[in-house]
Design a protein around this motif. Structure first.
Motif, PDB file in Angstrom:
ATOM      1  N   ALA A  41       0.834  -1.213   0.000  1.00 10.60           N
ATOM      2  CA  ALA A  41       0.000   0.000   0.000  1.00 10.60           C
ATOM      3  C   ALA A  41       0.861   1.253   0.000  1.00 10.60           C
ATOM      4  O   ALA A  41       0.599   2.211  -0.744  1.00 10.60           O
ATOM      5  N   ASP A  42       1.917   1.280   0.811  1.00  4.54           N
ATOM      6  CA  ASP A  42       2.791   2.456   0.859  1.00  4.54           C
ATOM      7  C   ASP A  42       3.531   2.639  -0.468  1.00  4.54           C
ATOM      8  O   ASP A  42       3.761   3.774  -0.915  1.00  4.54           O
ATOM      9  N   THR A  43       3.928   1.537  -1.096  1.00  2.00           N
ATOM     10  CA  THR A  43       4.598   1.611  -2.399  1.00  2.00           C
ATOM     11  C   THR A  43       3.690   2.241  -3.444  1.00  2.00           C
ATOM     12  O   THR A  43       4.129   3.068  -4.253  1.00  2.00           O
ATOM     13  N   ILE A  44       2.427   1.869  -3.421  1.00  2.00           N
ATOM     14  CA  ILE A  44       1.462   2.434  -4.370  1.00  2.00           C
ATOM     15  C   ILE A  44       1.260   3.924  -4.096  1.00  2.00           C
ATOM     16  O   ILE A  44       1.254   4.746  -5.020  1.00  2.00           O
ATOM     17  N   MET A  45       1.137   4.297  -2.840  1.00  2.00           N
ATOM     18  CA  MET A  45       0.965   5.715  -2.507  1.00  2.00           C
ATOM     19  C   MET A  45       2.176   6.531  -2.932  1.00  2.00           C
ATOM     20  O   MET A  45       2.029   7.665  -3.407  1.00  2.00           O
ATOM     21  N   ALA A  46       3.377   5.967  -2.800  1.00  2.00           N
ATOM     22  CA  ALA A  46       4.584   6.695  -3.191  1.00  2.00           C
ATOM     23  C   ALA A  46       4.633   6.968  -4.685  1.00  2.00           C
ATOM     24  O   ALA A  46       5.325   7.895  -5.128  1.00  2.00           O
ATOM     25  N   SER A  47       3.889   6.192  -5.469  1.00  2.00           N
ATOM     26  CA  SER A  47       3.861   6.396  -6.922  1.00  2.00           C
ATOM     27  C   SER A  47       2.787   7.394  -7.336  1.00  2.00           C
ATOM     28  O   SER A  47       2.660   7.695  -8.531  1.00  2.00           O
ATOM     29  N   GLY A  48       2.004   7.887  -6.388  1.00  2.00           N
ATOM     30  CA  GLY A  48       1.013   8.903  -6.692  1.00  2.00           C
ATOM     31  C   GLY A  48      -0.408   8.411  -6.785  1.00  2.00           C
ATOM     32  O   GLY A  48      -1.294   9.169  -7.200  1.00  2.00           O
ATOM     33  N   PHE A  49      -0.663   7.164  -6.384  1.00  2.00           N
ATOM     34  CA  PHE A  49      -2.016   6.621  -6.450  1.00  2.00           C
ATOM     35  C   PHE A  49      -2.492   6.212  -5.061  1.00  2.00           C
ATOM     36  O   PHE A  49      -1.696   5.855  -4.196  1.00  2.00           O
ATOM     37  N   SER A  50      -3.807   6.250  -4.879  1.00  2.00           N
ATOM     38  CA  SER A  50      -4.401   5.786  -3.628  1.00  2.00           C
ATOM     39  C   SER A  50      -4.721   4.304  -3.771  1.00  2.00           C
ATOM     40  O   SER A  50      -5.505   3.921  -4.646  1.00  2.00           O
ATOM     41  N   PRO A  51      -4.121   3.461  -2.944  1.00  2.00           N
ATOM     42  CA  PRO A  51      -4.323   2.024  -3.118  1.00  2.00           C
ATOM     43  C   PRO A  51      -5.708   1.560  -2.692  1.00  2.00           C
ATOM     44  O   PRO A  51      -6.300   2.098  -1.753  1.00  2.00           O
ATOM     45  N   VAL A  52      -6.207   0.575  -3.395  1.00  2.00           N
ATOM     46  CA  VAL A  52      -7.383  -0.175  -2.975  1.00  2.00           C
ATOM     47  C   VAL A  52      -6.854  -1.490  -2.411  1.00  2.00           C
ATOM     48  O   VAL A  52      -6.318  -2.319  -3.153  1.00  2.00           O
ATOM     49  N   VAL A  53      -6.950  -1.668  -1.109  1.00  2.00           N
ATOM     50  CA  VAL A  53      -6.391  -2.860  -0.466  1.00  2.00           C
ATOM     51  C   VAL A  53      -7.375  -4.012  -0.605  1.00  2.00           C
ATOM     52  O   VAL A  53      -8.546  -3.893  -0.215  1.00  2.00           O
ATOM     53  N   VAL A  54      -6.902  -5.125  -1.174  1.00  2.00           N
ATOM     54  CA  VAL A  54      -7.748  -6.300  -1.366  1.00  2.00           C
ATOM     55  C   VAL A  54      -7.037  -7.522  -0.803  1.00  2.00           C
ATOM     56  O   VAL A  54      -5.832  -7.702  -0.980  1.00  2.00           O
ATOM     57  N   GLY A  55      -7.782  -8.372  -0.125  1.00  2.00           N
ATOM     58  CA  GLY A  55      -7.227  -9.639   0.344  1.00  2.00           C
ATOM     59  C   GLY A  55      -6.285  -9.488   1.515  1.00  2.00           C
ATOM     60  O   GLY A  55      -6.233  -8.461   2.190  1.00  2.00           O
ATOM     61  N   GLN A  56      -5.496 -10.547   1.705  1.00  2.00           N
ATOM     62  CA  GLN A  56      -4.556 -10.599   2.811  1.00  2.00           C
ATOM     63  C   GLN A  56      -3.150 -10.828   2.265  1.00  2.00           C
ATOM     64  O   GLN A  56      -2.962 -11.288   1.152  1.00  2.00           O
ATOM     65  N   ASP A  57      -2.153 -10.492   3.091  1.00  2.00           N
ATOM     66  CA  ASP A  57      -0.766 -10.766   2.730  1.00  2.00           C
ATOM     67  C   ASP A  57      -0.427 -12.231   2.977  1.00  2.00           C
ATOM     68  O   ASP A  57      -0.967 -12.855   3.905  1.00  2.00           O
ATOM     69  N   LEU A  58       0.455 -12.757   2.153  1.00  2.00           N
ATOM     70  CA  LEU A  58       0.972 -14.108   2.324  1.00  2.00           C
ATOM     71  C   LEU A  58       2.488 -14.045   2.443  1.00  2.00           C
ATOM     72  O   LEU A  58       3.124 -13.139   1.909  1.00  2.00           O
ATOM     73  N   ASP A  59       3.066 -15.023   3.094  1.00  2.00           N
ATOM     74  CA  ASP A  59       4.529 -15.077   3.229  1.00  2.00           C
ATOM     75  C   ASP A  59       5.114 -15.739   1.983  1.00  2.00           C
ATOM     76  O   ASP A  59       5.581 -16.885   2.028  1.00  2.00           O
TER      77      ASP A  59
END
Length: 402
Positions: A41-59
């Motif tokens: 999410a932070d990576t997407i924001m740094a590129s100038g877009f507002s992230p839409v968070v979907v799902g869960q993180d996996l290892d």
């Protein structure tokens, strides 16, 4: 105005490949959303877009490392299968069922939330990277255009993995009332230049590669140089998947430190903290924008990551690639075949081989000429702006077939 949904699993470099197209879509007046798992999410924001968070993180790192550890040759720590990789078998590891299961798990983790968002927002086009297989399922369910966006040579089609990928996702297709479709996409957006690409057809949309990395401040020395400059980098993917990112960098530096060159070593913060003392002609920099640095470099030594390879190709400089993963091997072979670089297989790595390969890259005029031809080829391709302008016609053609 179109609504364009970019979907990518939580791997930063895969997202980086999509950013220039997302920018172009926004500049063309289209409405853009970027959907991914929470981790970037932070990576997407740094590129100038507002992230839409979907799902869960996996290892995912843990999943890959567990498999890689089982494949290591205990005598030297390499992967036992590396020595048998070549241009056509370069995806041996990538084609194994465990990798399909990983990406099926990623798709399942993202799918419900992505479909919920798509159903409410109603995109006209979904753009996805090869690895985000929730996206084409959602596109088919919604009846909208599905664009697969490559990050380098098309390793999935080159190794005929599509049918095996789809078989792994058959349960997900069935859950949403869809029959498996091996094509998965209506079109493939391809920023890889034709001379490096392995598969292309009438459904391919070639486009000029545009580099993107995380934002960073450029130090003044980047644009000043007193002697021949060589970049050495090992990217981030190899380090994350193997846990051995800092291992190769000192070995490369030791092999070439006696040359009359300035070596710029670009590293992550973790690698920076773990590096030993470096020779006087080595400048260590933390994650500079590679495209800006390479303007002043005469050659680059790297791990063969597609983004690094294409960024160096756009700079028109010779490359020495020491690849470890399937897509890296495929790209290294293709680049060597173009004459614009040298592929040094992992099982042939030695200080002498690294040094001699770099000397050749710096002194062989034919390699420099080939690198410049590749740069000119890339510069002549259509722009993302042109592609973004044509999205309404593309979306309309998909709807007319439905």
């Amino acid at each position: 105005m179109m609504r364009v949904l970019f979907a990518v699993w939580a791997w930063p470099t895969h997202y980086y490949a999509l950013v220039p197209f997302a920018w172009a879509c926004r500049a063309a007046g289209h409405e853009v959303r970027v959907a991914s798992q929470p981790a970037i999410a932070d990576t997407i924001m740094a590129s100038g877009f507002s992230p839409v968070v979907v799902g869960q993180d996996l290892d995912v790192n843990g999943m890959y490392r567990a498999r890689l550890d089982r494949l290591r040759d205990e005598s030297d720590g390499r992967l036992a299968r590396f020595s048998r990789w070549n241009a056509r078998a370069g995806a041996e590891l990538g084609g194994r069922p465990h990798v399909m299961r990983i990406h099926a798990a990623i798709a399942e983790a993202m799918l419900d939330d992505l479909l919920d968002f798509g159903s409410s927002w109603s995109p006209d086009v979904i753009v996805w990277d090869p690895g985000t297989y929730a996206a084409p399922i959602v596109a088919r369910r919604l009846g909208v255009a599905s664009l697969r966006h490559l990050w380098g040579p098309d390793i999935v089609r080159h190794t005929a993995l599509e049918e095996r990928w789809v078989a792994e996702f058959a349960e997900l297709f069935d859950r949403y009332g869809l029959g498996p479709d091996p094509s998965l996409a209506d079109r493939t957006v391809d920023p890889c230049p034709p001379s490096l690409q392995v598969c292309a057809d009438s459904a391919t949309l070639p486009v000029r590669y545009v580099p993107y990395t995380a934002p960073a401040v450029l130090p003044g020395w980047v644009h000043r140089q007193d002697r021949t400059r060589v970049c050495v980098t090992w990217g981030t993917t190899t380090a994350r998947m193997t846990g051995r990112g800092v291992e190769m960098l000192p070995k490369v530096v030791d092999a070439i430190a006696d040359l009359d060159v300035e070596i710029v070593l670009t590293v992550t913060r973790t690698e920076l903290d773990a590096l030993p003392a470096m020779p006087e002609n080595v400048r260590v920099a933390e994650m500079l924008p590679l495209h800006a640095l390479l303007e002043s470099c005469s050659a680059i030594v790297h791990q063969g990551g597609p983004g690094t390879m294409l960024t160096a190709a756009l700079a028109g400089i010779p490359q020495l690639l020491v690849p470890e993963f399937p897509d890296q091997v495929l790209g290294a072979v293709r680049l060597a075949e173009s004459g614009a670089g040298h592929h040094l297989p992992v099982d042939e790595v030695s200080p002498g081989a690294i040094r001699q390969s770099l000397v050749t890259a710096l002194e062989d005029r034919s390699m420099t000429a080939a690198a410049q031809r590749l740069r000119d080829e890339m510069a002549g391709q259509r722009t993302y702006a042109s592609l973004a302008d044509g999205l309404p016609e593309l979306a309309a053609s998909v709807r007319s077939r439905a």
